[in-house]
Design an enzyme around this catalytic site. Sequence first.
Site, PDB file in Angstrom:
ATOM      1  N   GLU A 205      10.716  -4.836 -10.906  1.00 36.73           N
ATOM      2  CA  GLU A 205       9.377  -5.358 -10.295  1.00 36.73           C
ATOM      3  C   GLU A 205       9.523  -7.325 -10.024  1.00 36.73           C
ATOM      4  OE1 GLU A 205       6.315  -4.352 -13.122  1.00 36.73           O
ATOM      5  OE2 GLU A 205       4.896  -5.816 -11.279  1.00 36.73           O
TER       6      GLU A 205
ATOM      7  N   GLU B 248       0.153  11.592  -3.497  1.00 29.72           N
ATOM      8  CA  GLU B 248       1.344  12.103  -2.654  1.00 29.72           C
ATOM      9  C   GLU B 248       2.247  10.105  -3.466  1.00 29.72           C
ATOM     10  OE1 GLU B 248       1.465  11.738   1.289  1.00 29.72           O
ATOM     11  OE2 GLU B 248       3.238  10.258   1.933  1.00 29.72           O
TER      12      GLU B 248
ATOM     13  N   ARG C  28      -3.010  13.331   6.359  1.00 31.66           N
ATOM     14  CA  ARG C  28      -2.570  11.871   5.315  1.00 31.66           C
ATOM     15  C   ARG C  28      -3.615  11.509   5.495  1.00 31.66           C
ATOM     16  NH1 ARG C  28       2.561  10.218   6.172  1.00 31.66           N
ATOM     17  NH2 ARG C  28       3.424   9.594   4.437  1.00 31.66           N
TER      18      ARG C  28
ATOM     19  N   LYS D  30      -1.784   8.621  -0.617  1.00 35.95           N
ATOM     20  CA  LYS D  30      -0.681   7.757  -0.750  1.00 35.95           C
ATOM     21  C   LYS D  30      -0.939   6.760  -2.336  1.00 35.95           C
ATOM     22  CE  LYS D  30       2.381   6.393   2.541  1.00 35.95           C
ATOM     23  NZ  LYS D  30       3.403   5.844   3.698  1.00 35.95           N
TER      24      LYS D  30
ATOM     25  N   ASN E 293       6.585  12.666  11.127  1.00 31.19           N
ATOM     26  CA  ASN E 293       6.357  12.012  12.504  1.00 31.19           C
ATOM     27  C   ASN E 293       7.025  12.446  13.118  1.00 31.19           C
ATOM     28  OD1 ASN E 293       5.721   9.272  11.878  1.00 31.19           O
ATOM     29  ND2 ASN E 293       7.491   8.407  11.544  1.00 31.19           N
TER      30      ASN E 293
ATOM     31  N   GLU F 233      12.202   4.308  -1.064  1.00 34.46           N
ATOM     32  CA  GLU F 233      11.789   2.929   0.753  1.00 34.46           C
ATOM     33  C   GLU F 233      11.629   1.201  -0.011  1.00 34.46           C
ATOM     34  OE1 GLU F 233       8.579   4.546   2.999  1.00 34.46           O
ATOM     35  OE2 GLU F 233       9.329   2.190   4.394  1.00 34.46           O
TER      36      GLU F 233
ATOM     37  N   GLU G 103       0.565   4.624  12.581  1.00 34.56           N
ATOM     38  CA  GLU G 103       1.783   4.450  13.405  1.00 34.56           C
ATOM     39  C   GLU G 103       2.935   4.726  15.029  1.00 34.56           C
ATOM     40  OE1 GLU G 103       4.215   4.299   9.051  1.00 34.56           O
ATOM     41  OE2 GLU G 103       3.114   2.547   9.251  1.00 34.56           O
TER      42      GLU G 103
ATOM     43  N   ASP H 149       1.637   0.704   1.137  1.00 33.76           N
ATOM     44  CA  ASP H 149       2.778   1.554   1.150  1.00 33.76           C
ATOM     45  C   ASP H 149       3.666   1.555   0.051  1.00 33.76           C
ATOM     46  OD1 ASP H 149       4.157   3.675   2.588  1.00 33.76           O
ATOM     47  OD2 ASP H 149       4.460   1.935   4.451  1.00 33.76           O
TER      48      ASP H 149
HETATM   49  C1  GCV Z   1       6.954   8.712   7.880  1.00 30.71           C
HETATM   50  C2  GCV Z   1       6.012   3.585   5.943  1.00 30.71           C
HETATM   51  C3  GCV Z   1       6.899   4.181   6.427  1.00 30.71           C
HETATM   52  C4  GCV Z   1       7.075   4.959   7.893  1.00 30.71           C
HETATM   53  C5  GCV Z   1       6.923   6.288   7.274  1.00 30.71           C
HETATM   54  C6  GCV Z   1       5.113   6.341   6.531  1.00 30.71           C
HETATM   55  C7  GCV Z   1       4.387   7.155   6.492  1.00 30.71           C
HETATM   56  O1  GCV Z   1       5.326   3.579   6.911  1.00 30.71           O
HETATM   57  O2  GCV Z   1       7.496   2.697   6.092  1.00 30.71           O
HETATM   58  O3  GCV Z   1       8.446   5.370   7.664  1.00 30.71           O
HETATM   59  O4  GCV Z   1       6.637   7.670   8.098  1.00 30.71           O
HETATM   60  O5  GCV Z   1       5.512   5.507   6.027  1.00 30.71           O
HETATM   61  O6  GCV Z   1       4.688   7.409   5.169  1.00 30.71           O
HETATM   62  O7  GCV Z   1       3.817   7.669   7.375  1.00 30.71           O
END
Ligand code: GCV
Length: 660
Positions: free
Chosen positions: A493, A369, A301, A342, A184, A375, A268, A347
């Site tokens: 988990e 990824e 990405r 990913k 971001n 998180e 986002e 996520d």
């Molecule tokens: C960097 C999720 C996270 C965001 C992150 C996003 C991404 O939504 O909560 O903080 O942003 O993934 O991988 O780009």
Amino acid sequence: MKTQNWSQMWLGYHQISKDNKSWKVICNDFSKEDRVVKSAIGEFATGIKGYFDADITENDGDVYVLEIAKDASIAKEGYFVKGEKSGITLKASDENGVIYGVFAILRKLGARVSVEDICEEAAPSNPLRMMNHWDNMDGSIERGYSGESFFFENDEMYINERTVDYARFMASVGINGIVINNVNVKGAATYLITDRFFDKVKELQDVFADYGIKLYLSINFAAPIELGGLEVCDPLDEGVIAWWQAKSKEVFEKLPGFGGYLVKADSEGRPGPFTYGRTQADGANMLADAVAPYGGIIIWRCFVYNCTQDWRDYKTDRARAGYDYFKDFDGEYHDNVILQIKNGPMDFQIREPISPLLGGLTKTNQLLEVQIAQEYTGHQIDLCYLMPMFKEVLDFRTYCSEKNDTVADIVSGRTMGNKLAGMAAVINTGNDFNWTGNDLAAANLYGFGRLAYNTELGADEIAREWVALTFDMDKASEDKLVDMLMRSRDIYEKYTSPLGIGWMVTPHVHYGPSVDGYEYSRWGTYHRADHKGIGVDRSDKGTGYAQQYYEPNASAYNNPEKCPEELLLFFHHIPYTWKLKSGQTLIQYIYDSHFEGEEGAEKLAADWDSLKDAVDPEVFARVAERFELQVANAKEWRDQVNSYFYRKSDIADEKGRKIY
Ligand code: GCV
């Protein structure tokens, strides 16, 4: 310098003996003055000093010899190390192989292998082995749980001894590419590709280059507007194309050896090609052409989804998005584009199916990824060793081809014979003394690098290496700690979201329970629970997501009787009375697993207490404090989840336990 003091993590080189016989280093066909070879020899000196109080000497006589020799038959970045009574021979075909070979020797010595018993041959499974920092230029870290950035503060860059140590850590586990800033890209970060920061970026790039690591930058797709004063950032606009070409020329001239750009677009709130009715391929290819003359790459990405979508329509499914946006353009991405995918379609949840894009694409470079920043897996407070999960991802059979069809095959380049391939992790570091907040979270940092270098290593094997190198403890304590790490993912988990449904976390924060918590609108829930059951129907009668897989996976996921149970609620809406293979009903499983998970967390904390005399008191105290928080978190999860589903289902716990 921002931080005066920091831990050496697994490079502590605890003393093994006082056999201080000196070592003479001989280089054949490698120059001792080469920057990477020089770092390798420097590291060897640090290691033998720590382990044996030994020095490097130029003299002959009663010394050991480390002979470093070039051997073109060794794979790129691979090594062969072989010990005998008189010393060790290290063969490699390039400088990175030399430094990885030295770290392999030091790893062996740290595991108490004697000089003459050292023997290892290795070649990296993945050409690209990358770390992604989500560091912002004000010093904050998006999803950072270990302090602030050690690269940035107050919109400035910092390079110091800690940065050098960081590069050492990364090289020691085989990392060869690092993206230093958040995907971001906002504010000052947009200026990282301008004169305002080139000197500093170059300085950092030099630190990395000493350890065989390439530097990459996340870029702002709207840079032509924000930096160039253009009105659009449309990837097919002539002015935009010319702007990126000129900018990339400048970037690669100012930063010789620079790797390329990482891009998060149309997700986002980030700008991207969709604004102009263009595709993700249009965006990626335009940038790829701009960096191609300099050998640069574009890491694009696939985390693209509409975060404002309305879940009242049951067909709406975020899990579908990656495949829907990228699959149709398979084969159209230019050769120097690699799509970063990913591990799961959502996520970084504690349990998700493998993204159907991995292997769904058969003509496109793919980079897996994963996230070692925890998180959704406990914020580096709760213990959650992630290598068992990553192994499952890598071993997953996609059925994309007759052979070489696992995720490990695809991202290593074996399936398609492509050279641009590999693995990336969202990193878990910050400027805390111990780098990772929880000292035990460093196992994920170490583990990711080792696994990316050699996907054949076992999760337990990696845990054992890390424990042996980090702690100076007796065998029984080592065994106990390895066992704790290996149990930790299942425990986490169990006390959080069941059977692949994911989420149920406090929105935006992503720690602690909030069963109905949903980030993006008032009416959504991730779990879609009602009084009859829970789960999302992603079969052909539901969102159709299961059909994004090849057979036999598609049919298995489509059918609740055949679906792997750990993913049952990800793929199906299941009644609370549904009988699982164990004979438990679904609701009973929810109750039991949450009680077991909480007990598991308490047991982890008790096991850590029993290691009190085996670890450094400061490390002990830091980790003990976190286990206390983990137990409280596990209780909260158990109680919130169990009471929620008791109220929804009106079915009591068969075992009569108190549900709050
Ligand atoms: C960097 C999720 C996270 C965001 C992150 C996003 C991404 O939504 O909560 O903080 O942003 O993934 O991988 O780009």
